[in-house]
Design a protein around this motif. Structure first.
Motif, PDB file in Angstrom:
ATOM      1  N   LEU A 701     -31.161  36.504  -2.402  1.00 19.56           N
ATOM      2  CA  LEU A 701     -30.228  36.719  -2.067  1.00 19.56           C
ATOM      3  C   LEU A 701     -29.913  37.981  -1.541  1.00 19.56           C
ATOM      4  CD1 LEU A 701     -26.544  35.365  -4.617  1.00 19.56           C
ATOM      5  CD2 LEU A 701     -27.732  34.427  -2.079  1.00 19.56           C
ATOM      6  N   TRP A 702     -30.173  38.671  -2.427  1.00 21.67           N
ATOM      7  CA  TRP A 702     -30.183  40.220  -2.246  1.00 21.67           C
ATOM      8  C   TRP A 702     -31.502  40.781  -1.069  1.00 21.67           C
ATOM      9  CZ3 TRP A 702     -31.532  42.996  -7.426  1.00 21.67           C
ATOM     10  CH2 TRP A 702     -30.878  44.605  -7.476  1.00 21.67           C
ATOM     11  N   ASN A 703     -32.691  40.135  -1.238  1.00 19.16           N
ATOM     12  CA  ASN A 703     -33.854  40.332   0.088  1.00 19.16           C
ATOM     13  C   ASN A 703     -33.085  40.269   1.345  1.00 19.16           C
ATOM     14  OD1 ASN A 703     -36.000  41.297  -0.479  1.00 19.16           O
ATOM     15  ND2 ASN A 703     -37.082  39.615  -0.097  1.00 19.16           N
ATOM     16  N   ASP A 704     -32.028  38.737   1.904  1.00 24.73           N
ATOM     17  CA  ASP A 704     -31.563  39.204   3.032  1.00 24.73           C
ATOM     18  C   ASP A 704     -31.031  40.382   2.990  1.00 24.73           C
ATOM     19  OD1 ASP A 704     -32.967  37.007   3.270  1.00 24.73           O
ATOM     20  OD2 ASP A 704     -31.840  35.712   2.263  1.00 24.73           O
ATOM     21  N   GLY A 705     -30.007  40.632   2.137  1.00 28.79           N
ATOM     22  CA  GLY A 705     -29.173  41.909   2.657  1.00 28.79           C
ATOM     23  C   GLY A 705     -29.251  43.262   2.685  1.00 28.79           C
ATOM     24  N   PHE A 706     -30.836  43.069   2.768  1.00 31.01           N
ATOM     25  CA  PHE A 706     -31.758  44.506   2.375  1.00 31.01           C
ATOM     26  C   PHE A 706     -32.059  44.770   3.197  1.00 31.01           C
ATOM     27  CE2 PHE A 706     -34.178  47.543  -0.501  1.00 31.01           C
ATOM     28  CZ  PHE A 706     -33.147  48.840  -0.074  1.00 31.01           C
ATOM     29  N   LYS A 707     -32.305  46.045   3.830  1.00 26.29           N
ATOM     30  CA  LYS A 707     -33.895  46.692   4.763  1.00 26.29           C
ATOM     31  C   LYS A 707     -34.169  47.553   3.648  1.00 26.29           C
ATOM     32  CE  LYS A 707     -33.714  43.685   7.776  1.00 26.29           C
ATOM     33  NZ  LYS A 707     -33.531  42.524   6.165  1.00 26.29           N
ATOM     34  N   MET A 708     -36.093  47.915   4.050  1.00 25.46           N
ATOM     35  CA  MET A 708     -36.624  48.696   3.551  1.00 25.46           C
ATOM     36  C   MET A 708     -36.940  50.352   4.207  1.00 25.46           C
ATOM     37  SD  MET A 708     -37.195  49.224   0.492  1.00 25.46           S
ATOM     38  CE  MET A 708     -38.745  50.010   0.261  1.00 25.46           C
ATOM     39  N   LYS A 709     -37.336  50.738   3.792  1.00 30.93           N
ATOM     40  CA  LYS A 709     -38.365  52.063   4.524  1.00 30.93           C
ATOM     41  C   LYS A 709     -39.563  51.840   3.962  1.00 30.93           C
ATOM     42  CE  LYS A 709     -36.716  56.025   6.573  1.00 30.93           C
ATOM     43  NZ  LYS A 709     -35.910  56.879   6.446  1.00 30.93           N
ATOM     44  N   SER A 710     -40.445  51.887   5.178  1.00 29.02           N
ATOM     45  CA  SER A 710     -41.916  51.776   4.573  1.00 29.02           C
ATOM     46  C   SER A 710     -42.572  52.615   4.076  1.00 29.02           C
ATOM     47  CB  SER A 710     -42.907  51.917   5.624  1.00 29.02           C
ATOM     48  OG  SER A 710     -42.654  53.006   6.841  1.00 29.02           O
ATOM     49  N   SER A 711     -41.873  54.197   4.127  1.00 26.25           N
ATOM     50  CA  SER A 711     -42.676  55.396   3.297  1.00 26.25           C
ATOM     51  C   SER A 711     -42.248  55.529   1.525  1.00 26.25           C
ATOM     52  CB  SER A 711     -41.873  56.394   3.967  1.00 26.25           C
ATOM     53  OG  SER A 711     -40.691  56.574   3.532  1.00 26.25           O
ATOM     54  N   VAL A 712     -41.255  54.135   1.226  1.00 24.27           N
ATOM     55  CA  VAL A 712     -41.151  53.569  -0.016  1.00 24.27           C
ATOM     56  C   VAL A 712     -41.014  52.735  -0.434  1.00 24.27           C
ATOM     57  CG1 VAL A 712     -38.938  53.518  -1.718  1.00 24.27           C
ATOM     58  CG2 VAL A 712     -39.164  55.571   0.059  1.00 24.27           C
ATOM     59  N   THR A 713     -42.331  52.181  -1.634  1.00 26.92           N
ATOM     60  CA  THR A 713     -42.914  51.145  -1.957  1.00 26.92           C
ATOM     61  C   THR A 713     -41.893  51.099  -3.244  1.00 26.92           C
ATOM     62  OG1 THR A 713     -44.920  52.617  -2.314  1.00 26.92           O
ATOM     63  CG2 THR A 713     -45.310  50.734  -2.650  1.00 26.92           C
ATOM     64  N   ILE A 714     -41.820  49.469  -3.047  1.00 28.80           N
ATOM     65  CA  ILE A 714     -41.390  48.580  -4.317  1.00 28.80           C
ATOM     66  C   ILE A 714     -42.031  48.170  -5.008  1.00 28.80           C
ATOM     67  CG2 ILE A 714     -39.538  47.631  -2.251  1.00 28.80           C
ATOM     68  CD1 ILE A 714     -37.618  47.084  -3.752  1.00 28.80           C
ATOM     69  N   ASP A 715     -41.927  47.510  -6.086  1.00 24.92           N
ATOM     70  CA  ASP A 715     -42.273  46.774  -6.438  1.00 24.92           C
ATOM     71  C   ASP A 715     -42.052  45.994  -7.687  1.00 24.92           C
ATOM     72  OD1 ASP A 715     -45.653  47.198  -6.182  1.00 24.92           O
ATOM     73  OD2 ASP A 715     -45.650  49.312  -7.451  1.00 24.92           O
ATOM     74  N   ILE A 716     -41.643  44.713  -7.377  1.00 28.95           N
ATOM     75  CA  ILE A 716     -41.335  43.938  -8.230  1.00 28.95           C
ATOM     76  C   ILE A 716     -41.683  43.306  -9.438  1.00 28.95           C
ATOM     77  CG2 ILE A 716     -40.021  42.077  -8.670  1.00 28.95           C
ATOM     78  CD1 ILE A 716     -39.423  41.576  -6.095  1.00 28.95           C
ATOM     79  N   ASP A 717     -41.243  43.635 -10.714  1.00 27.86           N
ATOM     80  CA  ASP A 717     -42.240  42.653 -12.168  1.00 27.86           C
ATOM     81  C   ASP A 717     -41.113  42.165 -12.598  1.00 27.86           C
ATOM     82  OD1 ASP A 717     -43.776  42.290 -13.987  1.00 27.86           O
ATOM     83  OD2 ASP A 717     -44.582  44.992 -13.882  1.00 27.86           O
ATOM     84  N   ILE A 718     -41.317  40.971 -12.295  1.00 23.33           N
ATOM     85  CA  ILE A 718     -40.591  39.603 -13.006  1.00 23.33           C
ATOM     86  C   ILE A 718     -41.255  39.161 -14.530  1.00 23.33           C
ATOM     87  CG2 ILE A 718     -40.424  37.121 -12.774  1.00 23.33           C
ATOM     88  CD1 ILE A 718     -39.361  38.434 -10.532  1.00 23.33           C
ATOM     89  N   ASP A 719     -40.150  39.586 -15.279  1.00 22.58           N
ATOM     90  CA  ASP A 719     -40.513  39.697 -16.945  1.00 22.58           C
ATOM     91  C   ASP A 719     -41.946  40.674 -17.479  1.00 22.58           C
ATOM     92  OD1 ASP A 719     -39.278  37.109 -17.191  1.00 22.58           O
ATOM     93  OD2 ASP A 719     -41.083  35.832 -16.699  1.00 22.58           O
ATOM     94  N   PRO A 720     -41.296  41.901 -16.754  1.00 20.69           N
ATOM     95  CA  PRO A 720     -42.072  42.868 -17.440  1.00 20.69           C
ATOM     96  C   PRO A 720     -42.605  43.347 -18.841  1.00 20.69           C
ATOM     97  CG  PRO A 720     -39.889  43.682 -17.730  1.00 20.69           C
ATOM     98  CD  PRO A 720     -39.403  42.496 -16.647  1.00 20.69           C
ATOM     99  N   PHE A 721     -43.591  43.985 -18.703  1.00 21.27           N
ATOM    100  CA  PHE A 721     -44.047  44.249 -19.805  1.00 21.27           C
ATOM    101  C   PHE A 721     -44.181  45.992 -20.816  1.00 21.27           C
ATOM    102  CE2 PHE A 721     -45.534  41.048 -23.029  1.00 21.27           C
ATOM    103  CZ  PHE A 721     -44.967  39.826 -22.491  1.00 21.27           C
ATOM    104  N   ASN A 722     -44.292  47.403 -18.667  1.00 20.68           N
ATOM    105  CA  ASN A 722     -44.191  48.267 -19.383  1.00 20.68           C
ATOM    106  C   ASN A 722     -43.317  48.533 -18.420  1.00 20.68           C
ATOM    107  OD1 ASN A 722     -45.391  50.573 -18.424  1.00 20.68           O
ATOM    108  ND2 ASN A 722     -47.404  50.139 -17.352  1.00 20.68           N
ATOM    109  N   PHE A 723     -42.893  49.733 -19.597  1.00 22.91           N
ATOM    110  CA  PHE A 723     -41.598  50.275 -18.718  1.00 22.91           C
ATOM    111  C   PHE A 723     -42.349  51.954 -18.320  1.00 22.91           C
ATOM    112  CE2 PHE A 723     -40.899  46.124 -21.180  1.00 22.91           C
ATOM    113  CZ  PHE A 723     -39.210  45.738 -19.945  1.00 22.91           C
ATOM    114  N   LEU A 724     -42.803  52.102 -18.700  1.00 24.82           N
ATOM    115  CA  LEU A 724     -43.439  54.083 -18.507  1.00 24.82           C
ATOM    116  C   LEU A 724     -43.002  54.263 -16.963  1.00 24.82           C
ATOM    117  CD1 LEU A 724     -46.191  53.961 -20.363  1.00 24.82           C
ATOM    118  CD2 LEU A 724     -43.801  54.883 -20.767  1.00 24.82           C
TER     119      LEU A 724
END
Ligand code: ADP
Ligand code: ZN
Length: 724
Positions: A701-724
């Motif tokens: 749902l979210w993805n459709d309504g949001f545009k990214m900028k190439s100079s900013v990276t977004i990493d998705i982590d499903i069920d994350p273990f690392n919070f640092l």
């Protein structure tokens, strides 16, 4: 006869999800789903897999023909489902997930062949040099020889061989390579204890019935879990199917392999980071062709294209190293469970300290639970002693308490081995100027550099940046004012040497052991009792078995209590329990001593009382109250970039665009505990999702309504273990 034109839609191991459709040429009448093919892509060519086959002409102009069909068995439909599922669940392009299953293209394009050399008939050699003579004589009596064998038998150089080969005196013949592991396993069953027998019968029946079922094989270290799953593997072989065993890479030692070979009379097929490219190709192919019968590997072995899986084992299922933290962030245990489901086969999760997620699923009745209560052959679990550091005046800069030293001394006298456990690499976690308090920071990360005395360097544990220890403080200009604070393994080594100058002492940490072969060497030394005292980080907590290791000293039982990681208590409990499990695995009684400033904390108490249940209860309650896994799910988004303001702006826009859904909390953005890594500013957004809601639906749902900028990276982590 006229045949309908058929079309193949391919998935490529590239960073996109789309399938590309091609015309199946007349030359490939038997092409089927799952086949490996070569097709034009962009300006070049690429290997892809036939994901679907259709009879209807798709609505695209200029469809191109497939170029080549590789003579390999197809990628199974279970594998296809696994890739589809993984891409959907972890929110990664399908092609990238496929890439995990196709780690080497050569394995597809090149069939492993062996070359054999023989003498040509009726050649007049004339006068021969002595070396040439040797080769000719050898080949006269030996037909179809491999080059390696010829050179070894004659002790002649490759150049000499090549010279006469080039003269045309010798002919070469290529034959498909015989896969060495393609041999019969001969299983020697052990005499099992009653509880081992019961457990193995259950697993063997599951394998025979070929049903999907998850089973937790739960028992303290040394209770004989490995022997139990060996039985199930033997049944799997009898049925003519393949067995896949995953274990943390570090536990995959020659020790484990020797033991395996003893039972099965042959080596398993291996998959780990230490393989040569050639072996990787051969092993991958042997999996696909069904020749590799028992495959043992680290995390990524999950994606090996075994064609007839009959059983999957996840050893040490609680290990966080099953979570892949780079690239496609997947959890190998969880994906292996899905694979078992698609393959319709049983899967066994083995552990002495199961993850809370797994215990939760057992409690819910989703997983079967098999328990081995005692250590095999009467070996007992070690006594756990708590050393209350508040009662002991440790001199400044020293970390080994009197009671621990006393036991270490006795142990040395008995010629038994000691493990000192401290999960801190390097010399000291902190190095500062004792005049002004200045600390040396990483140039690119928001971390303090860690002193490594052996290398005479300060090192960043996140990016590897290094510099020499400054002799003059850059802040107050004092000379030689830098001082180490707190213990690291190197410092404990120094202290141990002072106390026991005659002992053989070694360190086991990722700085000292980096290659697969280093682990093998160290384990061999420990087995041969060439090491009296081992000082180890979490690396040393894995499933080794050293009969003469009888004392484990935990230097800092409080390390890891603080911090924002919701699994930290669980992790600490597991590590301390596992490390304690190294002591007294055979006839000799073991002892664990835990040094702590907070002896009353539940996890220390649970260790002392050997009461896992109590710890799990408390921990599950806390997680439920906070809506943390396994109650509800988490997803993190990490925004990073070189321009701090831009990262903040994008992250804020992202959160504002979040759809509002009951039961889903969007928290943040907040600065990650490590605000900078490698010069990139980092912000985190955390999603907390109530059980029963689909994170994936929400994200789309979210993805459709949001545009990214190439100079900013977004990493998705499903069920994350690392919070640092
Ligand atoms: P776990 O996997 O639970 O840590 P293991 O299977 O490694 O336990 O068993 C611990 C030790 O006991 C090993 O040295 C193993 O060879 C031995 N052992 C376990 N079961 C048997 C058995 N039935 N017969 C002989 N030795 C056994
Ligand atoms: Zn750094």
């Amino acid at each position: 006869m006229y045949q309908n034109q058929r079309y193949a839609s391919l998935l490529f191991p590239r960073p996109f999800s789309a399938l590309y459709t091609y015309v199946i040429p007349e030359t490939m009448p038997n092409l089927q789903q799952g086949d490996f093919v070569l097709a034009p892509l962009g300006r070049g060519q690429e290997i892809g897999i036939v994901w679907t086959i259709n009879d209807q002409k798709p609505n695209f102009p200029n469809l191109k023909n497939l170029i080549q069909h590789f003579p390999l068995p197809p990628f199974s439909s279970a594998m296809q489902k696994l890739i589809d599922w993984g891409a959907d669940y972890y929110f990664f392009p399908k092609g990238l997930v496929l890439k995990l299953a196709l780690p080497t293209k050569e394995a597809i394009t090149y069939a492993p062949m062996d070359e054999f050399y023989s003498l040509k008939e009726g050649i007049d050699y004339g006068k021969l040099t002595q070396e040439r003579q040797k080769i000719i004589e050898h080949l006269k009596t030996h037909k179809a020889q491999k080059l390696h064998d010829i050179l070894e038998a004659t002790d002649v150089s490759r150049a000499v061989f090549k010279a006469i080969y080039d003269k045309g005196w010798i002919e070469k013949e290529e034959k498909p390579q015989i896969f060495l592991k393609d041999i019969d396993y001969e299983y020697i069953p052990p005499v099992l204890s009653e509880s081992q027998k019961e457990a193995s019968v259950v697993l063997q029946n599951q394998v025979r019935d070929a049903v999907y079922q998850v089973t937790l094989l739960d028992g303290v270290t040394g209770s004989g879990k490995t022997e139990v799953y060996y039985e199930a593997i033997a049944t799997c072989l009898e049925k003519g199917k393949q067995a896949l065993i995953l274990m943390p890479e570090i536990a995959l030692t020659s020790q484990w392999l020797t033991r395996f070979e003893k039972r099965f009379g042959a080596e398993p097929t291996l998959w780990h980071s230490g393989l040569t490219p050639k072996t990787r190709r051969e092993n991958w192919r042997a999996c696909l062709e069904g020749k590799a019968k028992i495959v043992v590997g680290a995390r990524s072995a999950l994606f090996l294209p075994l064609s007839k899986v009959g059983l999957i084992i996840i050893d040490e299922e609680h290990e966080p190293s099953y979570k892949q933290e780079e690239g496609v962030k997947y959890h190998a245990r969880d994906m292996a469970i899905m694979r078992a489901k698609f393959e319709q086969c049983p899967i066994v999760l083995a552990s002495a300290t199961p993850s809370l997620e797994t215990i939760y699923n057992v409690n819910k009745g989703r997983y079967h639970h098999l328990i081995l209560n005692d250590r095999f052959g009467g070996a007992t679990f070690p006594d756990v002693k708590i050393i209350d550091l508040r009662q002991i005046n440790l001199p400044k800069g020293f970390w080994l308490s009197e009671p621990l030293l006393k036991e270490m001394k006795l142990n040395l006298e008995r010629k038994e081995q000691t493990l000192l456990y401290l999960n801190r690499r390097g010399y000291a976690p902190l190095t500062l100027c004792h005049k002004c308090g200045y600390r040396v920071k990483c140039r690119q990360c928001s971390t303090w550099l860690v002193e490594h005395r052996k290398k005479q360097h300060l090192i960043c544990h996140y990016c590897g940046y290094e510099e020499t220890i400054p002799t003059i403080c850059p802040e107050c200009q004092n000379q030689h004012s830098f001082m180490a604070c707190g213990p690291g393994v190197e410092r404990v080594l120094e202290e141990t040497r002072k106390h026991f100058p005659e002992a053989n002492i070694s360190i086991m940490s990722s700085d000292h052991i980096s290659k697969w072969s280093d682990i093998q060497t160290l384990v061999a030394k420990l087995e041969a009792r060439e090491i009296d005292i081992l000082i180890g980080t979490q690396m040393a907590s894995k499933g080794y078995h050293f009969p003469h290791l009888t004392l484990v000293g935990v230097i800092d039982g409080d390390n890891g209590i603080a911090g924002g990681d919701p699994r930290i208590a669980e992790r600490t409990y597991q590590l301390l329990h596992q490390v304690g499990g190294r002591a007294g695995r055979a006839d000799l009684k073991g002892q664990v001593m835990i040094q702590t400033y907070v002896p009353e904390q539940p996890l220390i108490q649970a260790l002392k009382k050997e009461n896992r249940h109590e710890f799990v209860e408390v921990e599950l309650k806390t997680r439920e109250e906070w809506g943390l896994p396994p109650f509800g799910r988490m997803v993190t988004f990490l925004f990073s970039g070189r321009n701090q303001n831009e990262v903040i702006k994008i992250a804020q826009q992202f959160v504002q665009a979040a759809p509002i859904v009951e039961g889903i909390d969007v928290l943040g953005p907040v600065e990650a505990p490590l605000q900078f890594i490698k010069g990139r500013y980092r912000l985190r957004v955390l999603l907390k999702i109530k059980t029963g809601l689909s994170a994936q639906k929400y994200l789309s749902l979210w993805n459709d309504g949001f545009k990214m900028k190439s100079s900013v990276t977004i990493d998705i982590d499903i069920d994350p273990f690392n919070f640092l």
